[in-house]
Design a protein around this motif. Structure first.
Motif, PDB file in Angstrom:
ATOM      1  N   LEU A  50      -8.321 -12.575  -8.430  1.00 44.17           N
ATOM      2  CA  LEU A  50      -7.436 -11.845  -7.842  1.00 44.17           C
ATOM      3  C   LEU A  50      -7.675 -10.318  -8.382  1.00 44.17           C
ATOM      4  O   LEU A  50      -7.595  -9.503  -7.463  1.00 44.17           O
ATOM      5  CB  LEU A  50      -6.120 -12.211  -8.261  1.00 44.17           C
ATOM      6  CG  LEU A  50      -5.611 -13.220  -7.286  1.00 44.17           C
ATOM      7  CD1 LEU A  50      -4.117 -13.986  -8.086  1.00 44.17           C
ATOM      8  CD2 LEU A  50      -5.290 -13.217  -5.852  1.00 44.17           C
ATOM      9  N   ASP A  54      -8.800  -7.164  -6.098  1.00 43.79           N
ATOM     10  CA  ASP A  54      -8.027  -5.840  -6.065  1.00 43.79           C
ATOM     11  C   ASP A  54      -8.848  -4.741  -6.512  1.00 43.79           C
ATOM     12  O   ASP A  54      -8.620  -3.418  -5.903  1.00 43.79           O
ATOM     13  CB  ASP A  54      -6.891  -5.784  -6.921  1.00 43.79           C
ATOM     14  CG  ASP A  54      -5.548  -6.591  -6.288  1.00 43.79           C
ATOM     15  OD1 ASP A  54      -4.674  -7.063  -7.059  1.00 43.79           O
ATOM     16  OD2 ASP A  54      -5.661  -6.892  -5.332  1.00 43.79           O
ATOM     17  N   SER A  87      -2.658  -3.336 -12.661  1.00 44.55           N
ATOM     18  CA  SER A  87      -3.429  -4.404 -12.680  1.00 44.55           C
ATOM     19  C   SER A  87      -4.449  -4.740 -13.927  1.00 44.55           C
ATOM     20  O   SER A  87      -4.365  -5.707 -14.646  1.00 44.55           O
ATOM     21  CB  SER A  87      -4.479  -4.706 -11.236  1.00 44.55           C
ATOM     22  OG  SER A  87      -3.699  -4.341 -10.395  1.00 44.55           O
TER      23      SER A  87
ATOM     24  N   ASP B  24       3.221  -5.631  -4.744  1.00 46.75           N
ATOM     25  CA  ASP B  24       2.204  -5.596  -3.927  1.00 46.75           C
ATOM     26  C   ASP B  24       1.053  -5.826  -4.578  1.00 46.75           C
ATOM     27  O   ASP B  24      -0.228  -6.045  -4.047  1.00 46.75           O
ATOM     28  CB  ASP B  24       2.070  -4.312  -3.170  1.00 46.75           C
ATOM     29  CG  ASP B  24       2.012  -3.080  -4.009  1.00 46.75           C
ATOM     30  OD1 ASP B  24       1.345  -2.159  -3.600  1.00 46.75           O
ATOM     31  OD2 ASP B  24       2.412  -3.184  -5.248  1.00 46.75           O
ATOM     32  N   HIS B  26      -1.305  -8.186  -6.322  1.00 47.73           N
ATOM     33  CA  HIS B  26      -1.632  -9.360  -6.200  1.00 47.73           C
ATOM     34  C   HIS B  26      -1.873  -9.900  -7.732  1.00 47.73           C
ATOM     35  O   HIS B  26      -1.247 -11.007  -7.997  1.00 47.73           O
ATOM     36  CB  HIS B  26      -2.711 -10.099  -5.499  1.00 47.73           C
ATOM     37  CG  HIS B  26      -2.476  -9.505  -4.036  1.00 47.73           C
ATOM     38  ND1 HIS B  26      -3.150  -8.937  -3.140  1.00 47.73           N
ATOM     39  CD2 HIS B  26      -1.366 -10.009  -3.273  1.00 47.73           C
ATOM     40  CE1 HIS B  26      -2.655  -8.705  -2.197  1.00 47.73           C
ATOM     41  NE2 HIS B  26      -1.407  -9.548  -2.043  1.00 47.73           N
ATOM     42  N   THR B  27      -2.523  -9.339  -8.326  1.00 47.92           N
ATOM     43  CA  THR B  27      -2.748  -9.534  -9.610  1.00 47.92           C
ATOM     44  C   THR B  27      -1.516  -9.981 -10.838  1.00 47.92           C
ATOM     45  O   THR B  27      -1.175 -10.881 -11.458  1.00 47.92           O
ATOM     46  CB  THR B  27      -3.729  -8.766 -10.587  1.00 47.92           C
ATOM     47  OG1 THR B  27      -4.777  -8.485  -9.566  1.00 47.92           O
ATOM     48  CG2 THR B  27      -4.288  -9.343 -11.781  1.00 47.92           C
ATOM     49  N   ARG B  30       0.800 -12.663  -9.495  1.00 43.10           N
ATOM     50  CA  ARG B  30       0.337 -13.960  -9.808  1.00 43.10           C
ATOM     51  C   ARG B  30       0.813 -14.203 -11.503  1.00 43.10           C
ATOM     52  O   ARG B  30       1.151 -15.356 -11.931  1.00 43.10           O
ATOM     53  CB  ARG B  30      -0.996 -14.116  -9.810  1.00 43.10           C
ATOM     54  CG  ARG B  30      -1.661 -15.357  -9.895  1.00 43.10           C
ATOM     55  CD  ARG B  30      -1.245 -16.410  -8.972  1.00 43.10           C
ATOM     56  NE  ARG B  30      -1.792 -17.932  -9.478  1.00 43.10           N
ATOM     57  CZ  ARG B  30      -1.298 -18.791 -10.049  1.00 43.10           C
ATOM     58  NH1 ARG B  30      -0.075 -18.305 -10.705  1.00 43.10           N
ATOM     59  NH2 ARG B  30      -1.591 -19.987 -10.501  1.00 43.10           N
ATOM     60  N   THR B  45       7.664 -15.741  -4.577  1.00 48.71           N
ATOM     61  CA  THR B  45       7.112 -14.400  -4.505  1.00 48.71           C
ATOM     62  C   THR B  45       6.781 -13.761  -3.078  1.00 48.71           C
ATOM     63  O   THR B  45       6.362 -14.659  -2.244  1.00 48.71           O
ATOM     64  CB  THR B  45       5.545 -14.705  -5.343  1.00 48.71           C
ATOM     65  OG1 THR B  45       4.862 -15.661  -4.562  1.00 48.71           O
ATOM     66  CG2 THR B  45       5.698 -15.082  -6.797  1.00 48.71           C
ATOM     67  N   ASP B  47       4.754 -10.046  -1.652  1.00 47.93           N
ATOM     68  CA  ASP B  47       4.036  -8.837  -1.850  1.00 47.93           C
ATOM     69  C   ASP B  47       4.519  -7.744  -1.216  1.00 47.93           C
ATOM     70  O   ASP B  47       4.147  -6.645  -1.251  1.00 47.93           O
ATOM     71  CB  ASP B  47       2.426  -8.855  -1.722  1.00 47.93           C
ATOM     72  CG  ASP B  47       2.008  -9.282  -0.389  1.00 47.93           C
ATOM     73  OD1 ASP B  47       0.750  -9.075   0.034  1.00 47.93           O
ATOM     74  OD2 ASP B  47       2.871  -9.733   0.310  1.00 47.93           O
TER      75      ASP B  47
END
Lengths: 156, 556
Positions: A50, A54, A87, B24, B26-27, B30, B45, B47
């Motif tokens: 993921l 991103d 992230s 928003d 995703h990492t 998750r 969940t 986003d």
């Protein structure tokens, strides 16, 4: 076979340690690893995939933003950088996160060339990390295939 | 989640707490999901902020908590925070990689319960259930308050009403709160302040002592946070005190009757009577009249009512009746009061005052009774002394003996006045204290004041002032001091039986001497008295001194 497994495990352990020592990974990655259990064996792989998706997306956005012929929308770039920073910090991609911090400052300074350069660095960095983690996963696979258990690496 | 799971989850709170996660990235989403699962929460969940809003609106009871990122493309994270908080009243936790305090402040201002920094750690997520508990408690408190207001009843009613609408889940919490609130309601203890006691007395006076019922008194008093029970207990105390006063008055009367023959002796001998027990008869007889008069009052009206009447009459009598007032009760009772009032605070003085008040009528009685031996000798002395004084209001005389009386017993006795505990307990004590404090000011009944006046100021001034103060005090006295007077009357009568006899003689002489003129003499007497205390053992010496002084007085 045990020797082989042991060897693989040793190899794996050393590899992980090197990643940490080289600053590719940090404690968050360890946390991530700890979240993986028997119920979710592919958790880390899933999260990392993921993350890299991103990365691709965000870098592409930033490249596009910086590539504009007219005035560069640095706020847009900054937003993307910000997200990337979040992230990367969540997965423990230490180097990427560090770059993002620099990138953010450059964006705020509206340093076009600096941003461009930084973006390139980010691009290189995440791809490098991706490759390294891929190797790690391969090692894990080999260990499992060899009948061994992927060892828990204690980073201290 | 099935219904069963839902119920189970709810019972095992915080296990199964329903969380809506919005981010928003995703990492991060998750990872967050996994972390929340690890904490045994139920996670949904999305986003997109818009999706999150719709999800929560769909069923307002669907989620317990919302975790939302700050930076989101389709909607500002703070806006979502506001909307969710407003519409669904859910606790919202902000999530961001911004560590800048201004973002944190913004989150707080928009109503966020908490602000977490990325990367989120599991330790932090393990405690987020506290926000759910806190919010629900807050909701309960609010509903309790609104219930109380809407019903317009006491808090107890509001709490009880709320109790009926409890959720079974939150029953324990509500009970705890209600019990705490009830406990808080019981806590305040009613303290009868001076103002409250004055109101009480006014109410009792208005209603009449015989018709005084707590309910009526409570209505008349119109004091907040006062219950009928408070008034009832206070009224009971008041009645007991009244009863005691009247009983003691009766005793005094009896004693006066027994010792009436001594009066003349003591008065004639003046100082000589110092060692006699005569004062009692004199005082008591006078007091008898006073007591009788006093007794009249309670029957007709409360002490509260008595006071204004007597006070108004006092000046009249003072100015009209000449020396008769002298014979009035005040002096003996005063002396009685002061002599051994170890436990008598100045309230005893107040009682003297009351007897003083009674004096006008008393005096008239005494005068008319001229048969009363006590009066005649005093009258003689008075007439002799009258040469010195004419216009001086008898009030001065009152003040004089008062002061002298006090002085006679020395400072120690005066000081003991303030230690007295009246039957009315706190109220009287409060009066005593307030009076004590007012010593330096006007309208003070305290014997100390008059005594101080005598000592401190010039002779003439002191007496005058003292008298004025007495008068003023009478006039200005509020219902509260009535208690003091009543109490002091009681105590005075108690004490009078004993030591006063001796004093009375001296006091009698002093009282009969014209005040202003005899300021010097009074001062002289005062000094003698003071000395006398110390020379107590040398009776002969003292006796001789007093004899000399008395002779001096008699021969103006």
């Amino acid at each position: 076979m045990d020797a082989h497994v042991a060897q693989l495990q040793m190899q794996y352990r050393n590899y992980i340690l090197s990643l940490y020592q080289q600053g590719f990974l940090d404690d968050q990655f360890t946390e991530l690893k700890s979240l993986q259990d028997d119920g979710t064996p592919d958790f880390v792989a899933e999260v990392l995939s993921l993350f890299f998706d991103d990365c691709v997306k965000l870098v592409g956005n930033m490249a596009r933003a910086l590539d504009q012929t007219g005035t560069v929308d640095f706020s847009q770039v900054g937003a993307n950088v910000h997200q990337l920073k979040g992230s990367s910090s969540s997965v423990g991609a230490k180097r990427v996160k560090g770059l993002c911090i620099n990138f953010k400052e450059l964006c705020e300074a509206k340093n076009y060339e600096g941003c461009v350069r930084c973006l390139q660095q980010v691009d290189i960095e995440y791809k490098t990390l991706k490759a390294k983690l891929q190797d790690m996963f391969n090692l894990e696979k080999q260990i499992v295939q060899a009948g061994g258990i992927v060892p828990q690496v204690d980073i201290n | 989640m099935t219904v069963e799971q839902g119920i189970e989850a709810v019972d095992q709170f915080p296990v199964g707490m329903r969380v809506l996660a919005v981010d928003d990235d995703h990492t991060c989403l998750r990872i967050l999901e996994t972390l929340l699962h690890r904490c045994q929460y139920h996670v949904t969940t999305t986003d997109k902020a818009q999706t999150a809003l719709e999800l929560s609106r769909e069923n307002k009871n669907k989620f317990d908590l919302v975790i939302s990122d700050v930076d989101m493309p389709d909607m500002d994270g703070f806006k979502l925070l506001e909307l969710v908080g407003l519409e669904m009243d859910l606790p919202v936790i902000k999530l961001s990689s911004h560590s800048d305090p201004k973002y944190v402040m913004k989150g707080v201002k928009h109503g966020a319960c908490d602000y977490l920094l990325k990367p989120v750690r599991i330790e932090e997520l393990k405690n987020i259930w506290q926000h759910v508990v806190r919010k629900s408690k807050f909701k309960k408190m609010k509903s309790v308050v609104t219930n109380g207001e809407s019903e317009g009843n006491s808090d107890q009613n509001g709490v009880r009403a709320n109790r009926k609408r409890k959720d079974p889940l939150e029953e324990e919490d509500e009970e705890e709160e209600e019990q705490q609130e009830r406990g808080n309601e019981k806590k305040p203890r009613v303290i009868w302040t001076r103002e409250m006691h004055n109101k009480f007395l006014a109410a009792v006076d208005h209603v009449g002592i015989k018709n005084a019922v707590p309910k009526k008194i409570l209505e008349l008093m119109d004091v907040d946070n006062l219950t009928r029970d408070n008034v009832a207990s206070h009224l009971q105390k008041f009645r007991l005190a009244l009863k005691k006063i009247t009983n003691e008055a009766k005793q005094q009367v009896n004693m006066a009757a027994a010792n009436s023959h001594f009066m003349q002796m003591s008065s004639l001998k003046g100082l000589g009577g110092f060692h006699h027990h005569s004062p009692i008869p004199l005082g008591s007889s006078q007091f008898h009249g006073g007591a009788a008069t006093t007794r009249h009052y309670p029957s007709n009206r409360t002490f509260a009512g008595m006071f204004p009447h007597v006070s108004s009459s006092l000046p009249r009598n003072l100015h009209n009746d000449g020396g008769y007032m002298l014979q009035g009760t005040p002096f003996p009772p005063l002396e009685n009061l002061h002599i051994n009032s170890n436990n008598k605070a100045f309230p005893s003085f107040a009682s003297q005052q009351s007897s003083l008040l009674v004096a006008p009528s008393l005096v008239l009685e005494g005068h008319q009774q001229s048969s009363s031996p006590s009066y005649s000798p005093h009258l003689e002395i008075n007439k002799r002394l009258e040469d010195w004084s004419n216009n001086i209001p008898q009030s001065n005389v009152h003040s004089e003996p008062d002061a002298l009386g006090w002085n006679m017993f020395g400072n120690s006795t005066n000081q003991t006045y303030f230690c007295r505990d009246t039957d009315f307990g706190s109220s009287s004590a409060a009066h005593a204290d307030s009076l004590q404090m007012k010593q330096q000011h006007e309208n003070i009944f305290s014997p100390m004041t008059v005594a101080q006046l005598l000592r401190s100021s010039s002779a003439n001034e002191g007496l005058f002032m003292g008298q004025q103060k007495l008068e003023d005090g009478f006039m200005a006295s509020d219902a509260g001091s009535l208690d003091d007077i009543v109490n002091s009357m009681m105590t005075q009568q108690e004490q009078s039986s004993r030591v006063l006899g001796r004093r009375l003689g001296l006091g009698g002489i002093i009282t009969h001497s014209k005040h202003a003129y005899d300021m010097r003499i009074c001062v002289f007497f005062f000094l003698l008295v003071s000395m006398r205390v110390f020379l107590f053992r040398h009776k002969s010496l003292v006796l001789s001194i007093f004899w000399l002084s008395s002779s001096f007085v008699r021969e103006p």
